[in-house]
Design an enzyme around this catalytic site. Structure first.
Site, mmCIF file in Angstrom:
data_model
loop_
_atom_site.group_PDB
_atom_site.id
_atom_site.type_symbol
_atom_site.label_atom_id
_atom_site.label_comp_id
_atom_site.label_asym_id
_atom_site.label_seq_id
_atom_site.Cartn_x
_atom_site.Cartn_y
_atom_site.Cartn_z
ATOM 1 C CD GLU A 122 -6.674 -9.386 -29.505
ATOM 2 O OE1 GLU A 122 -5.711 -10.004 -29.508
ATOM 3 O OE2 GLU A 122 -7.732 -10.919 -30.035
ATOM 4 C CB CYS A 135 -13.469 -9.729 -38.583
ATOM 5 S SG CYS A 135 -14.367 -10.029 -37.439
ATOM 6 C CB CYS A 142 -18.049 -7.855 -25.167
ATOM 7 S SG CYS A 142 -20.004 -7.519 -25.479
ATOM 8 C CB CYS A 146 -22.443 -14.686 -25.179
ATOM 9 S SG CYS A 146 -23.041 -13.732 -26.052
ATOM 10 C CB CYS A 149 -17.842 -15.075 -26.513
ATOM 11 S SG CYS A 149 -17.239 -13.775 -27.513
ATOM 12 C CB CYS A 381 -15.750 -17.077 -34.249
ATOM 13 S SG CYS A 381 -15.948 -16.209 -36.289
HETATM 14 N N1 SAH Z 1 -21.074 -8.934 -30.434
HETATM 15 C C1 SAH Z 1 -21.467 -8.911 -31.822
HETATM 16 C C2 SAH Z 1 -20.213 -9.044 -32.752
HETATM 17 C C3 SAH Z 1 -18.738 -9.996 -32.266
HETATM 18 S S1 SAH Z 1 -19.256 -12.059 -32.028
HETATM 19 C C4 SAH Z 1 -22.197 -11.117 -31.934
HETATM 20 O O1 SAH Z 1 -22.104 -11.101 -30.924
HETATM 21 O O2 SAH Z 1 -22.619 -10.534 -32.519
HETATM 22 C C5 SAH Z 1 -19.392 -12.514 -33.883
HETATM 23 C C6 SAH Z 1 -19.774 -13.676 -33.786
HETATM 24 O O3 SAH Z 1 -19.074 -14.584 -33.373
HETATM 25 C C7 SAH Z 1 -20.848 -13.690 -33.717
HETATM 26 O O4 SAH Z 1 -21.260 -14.483 -34.076
HETATM 27 C C8 SAH Z 1 -19.879 -14.592 -31.729
HETATM 28 O O5 SAH Z 1 -21.580 -14.715 -31.559
HETATM 29 C C9 SAH Z 1 -19.669 -15.500 -32.830
HETATM 30 N N2 SAH Z 1 -18.444 -16.490 -32.104
HETATM 31 C C10 SAH Z 1 -18.225 -15.814 -30.211
HETATM 32 N N3 SAH Z 1 -17.330 -16.535 -29.730
HETATM 33 C C11 SAH Z 1 -17.006 -17.722 -30.172
HETATM 34 C C12 SAH Z 1 -16.331 -18.655 -30.581
HETATM 35 N N4 SAH Z 1 -15.946 -19.432 -29.157
HETATM 36 N N5 SAH Z 1 -16.960 -19.793 -31.415
HETATM 37 C C13 SAH Z 1 -17.523 -19.296 -32.680
HETATM 38 N N6 SAH Z 1 -18.336 -18.225 -32.725
HETATM 39 C C14 SAH Z 1 -18.318 -17.854 -31.631
HETATM 40 FE FE1 SF4 Z 2 -20.249 -9.572 -26.897
HETATM 41 FE FE2 SF4 Z 2 -19.687 -11.949 -27.170
HETATM 42 FE FE3 SF4 Z 2 -21.396 -12.064 -27.097
HETATM 43 FE FE4 SF4 Z 2 -20.294 -10.428 -29.075
HETATM 44 S S1 SF4 Z 2 -20.507 -13.242 -28.978
HETATM 45 S S2 SF4 Z 2 -22.587 -9.768 -27.827
HETATM 46 S S3 SF4 Z 2 -18.987 -10.268 -28.586
HETATM 47 S S4 SF4 Z 2 -19.981 -11.342 -25.776
#
Ligand code: SAH
Ligand code: SF4
Length: 408
Positions: A122, A135, A142, A146, A149, A381
């Site tokens: 996406e 974006c 991934c 996290c 996420c 995000c």
């Molecule tokens: N993997 C990379 C880039 C993609 S995530 C990273 O982790 O930085 C982009 C941003 O969205 C990151 O800061 C991530 O922590 C944040 N993010 C992920 N899940 C989220 C959520 N459910 N609500 C708000 N931000 C989120």
């Molecule tokens: Fe992967 Fe989501 Fe963690 Fe970014 S925030 S490293 S996309 S699991």
């Protein structure tokens, strides 16, 4: 939410043979590879530079989708190019426009083998008054899990190739009419300086960009090429969860801006929220940030901090955050948590986010709160997760049904 264009929303049926086009797409192919390709199809050495310049202009400045559009390229070469290559972009499976103007595309990459039904990612366009930010994704899914996420819940399929990263930008520009002389679609935001619709790129979609390092570096090279797309390096931001060994290289080899997904101010909590912290703990991560090539007061590192109710949003943590970032050219971006089905977290109350932000602001940092965009189309995000898995399940079901029918 509006659904503007819809392609087939199922992956190819598992019983139909996958059609694989062996021709590479020249869209997103780095300069050196493109020069090599031209030699391989018989373009004489002394012409390679000139032809490369022409192709580069047609692809990136004009948005050509057919070789025959390239009027200053010899006709005989059109046919040779057609036989050996394409100007293919990722396929648009779905395009949605949010009430706030955010656009989300689900894109399918071509299948590579009979076992690969075409990976999906996406990509999201966020128009603002003075910029249009795209974006982009760097991986399908991934591996990093996290805990807050949504993307992390999808199993990694693979890294995106260089052309698949650049291809996301080209799809957005195609759909927005972001080329000289094209008309943007009705209702599209046009920047007030009359400039480019896609002016900024953030690697904040699906995936960990520093795990797809080589392809991300090469894609940034294409996106910022001064004779092509000409995006400013300062306007390309790579967000990482903290893959420390690649951070320095990113600065020296690409000149891109850095964003760090910090989210916690101590190791025990960060180990839970961003598990890569167990491998590269805070002290190592912050040391890499202190040394980030090119960081200065004018080019600050962004620290992203997702606001999770009762988890990391106390004012003591706001003070700890300020202390932790002392000596780093930093700005802090507070991200209201975007919920997704099945998550155990909640977004902090707005009043708490504001108090948290005040502590940071009083310490001299700017701390914009990222306004959630495109929530109605799950484009915010961390809400990105392609339907690939859902589709696979559907395809499996179809296959089973056919097997059952076939055994009658
Ligand atoms: N993997 C990379 C880039 C993609 S995530 C990273 O982790 O930085 C982009 C941003 O969205 C990151 O800061 C991530 O922590 C944040 N993010 C992920 N899940 C989220 C959520 N459910 N609500 C708000 N931000 C989120
Ligand atoms: Fe992967 Fe989501 Fe963690 Fe970014 S925030 S490293 S996309 S699991």
């Amino acid at each position: 939410m509006t659904e503007i264009a819809s392609g087939p929303d199922t992956a190819p049926s598992p019983v139909q043979p996958v059609v694989i086009d062996p021709r590479p797409s020249l869209v997103g192919m780095p300069r050196a590879a493109l020069a090599e390709f031209l030699r391989s199809i018989g373009v004489p050495d002394k012409e390679v530079r000139m032809r490369l310049g022409q192709l580069w202009h047609w692809i990136y400045t004009r948005g050509a989708t057919e070789f025959s559009d390239m009027t200053n390229v010899a006709r005989s070469l059109h046919a040779t190019l057609d036989a050996a290559a394409t100007l293919r972009r990722p396929e648009i499976v779905r395009e949605q426009v949010s009430a706030d103007g955010t656009r989300k595309w689900v894109l399918r990459m071509p299948a590579k083998s009979q076992h690969d039904r075409g990976a999906e990612v996406e990509c999201v366009y966020i128009p603002e008054k003075d910029r249009g930010t795209l974006c982009v994704s760097s991986q399908v899914g991934c591996t990093l899990n996290c805990s807050f996420c949504h993307t992390g819940t999808q199993k990694l399929v693979r890294n995106l190739e260089t052309w698949e990263i650049v291809g996301q930008v080209m799809v957005a520009r195609d759909r927005l009419g972001d080329y000289p002389g094209r008309t943007p679609p009705e209702g599209a935001f046009v920047p007030n300086d009359g400039g480019r619709l896609v002016s900024n790129i953030v690697f904040m979609g699906m995936g960990e960009p520093l795990y797809a390092y080589d392809n991300v570096r090469d894609a940034i090279g294409v996106l910022t090429d001064p004779d092509g797309m000409q995006l400013s390096k300062r306007k390309v931001t790579v967000s990482t969860s903290g893959v420390v060994p690649e951070i320095g290289r990113l600065g020296t080899e690409t000149g891109a801006a850095l964003a760090i997904s910090l989210h916690a101010t101590n190791d025990p909590l960060r180990d839970v929220l961003v598990p890569i912290n167990k491998k590269y703990p805070l002290a190592e991560l912050l040391a890499a940030c202190r040394d980030y090539p090119g960081a200065s007061n004018a080019r600050r590192i962004t620290f992203e901090y997702v606001m999770l109710k009762g988890v990391n949003d106390s004012l003591a943590e706001a003070r700890a955050l300020v202390k932790l970032l002392r000596g780093i050219h930093a700005k802090i971006n507070l991200i209201p948590f975007n919920p997704w089905p099945g998550t155990i977290y909640e977004c902090s109350d707005w009043a708490q986010i504001e108090k948290f932000s005040d502590v940071i602001f009083d310490a001299g940092y700017s701390s914009p709160i990222r306004t959630p965009r495109g929530r109605d189309i799950l484009a915010a995000c961390g809400q990105l997760k392609s339907d690939t898995e859902k589709m696979r399940a559907r395809a499996r079901l179809m296959l089973e049904e056919q097997l059952v029918l076939g055994s009658d």
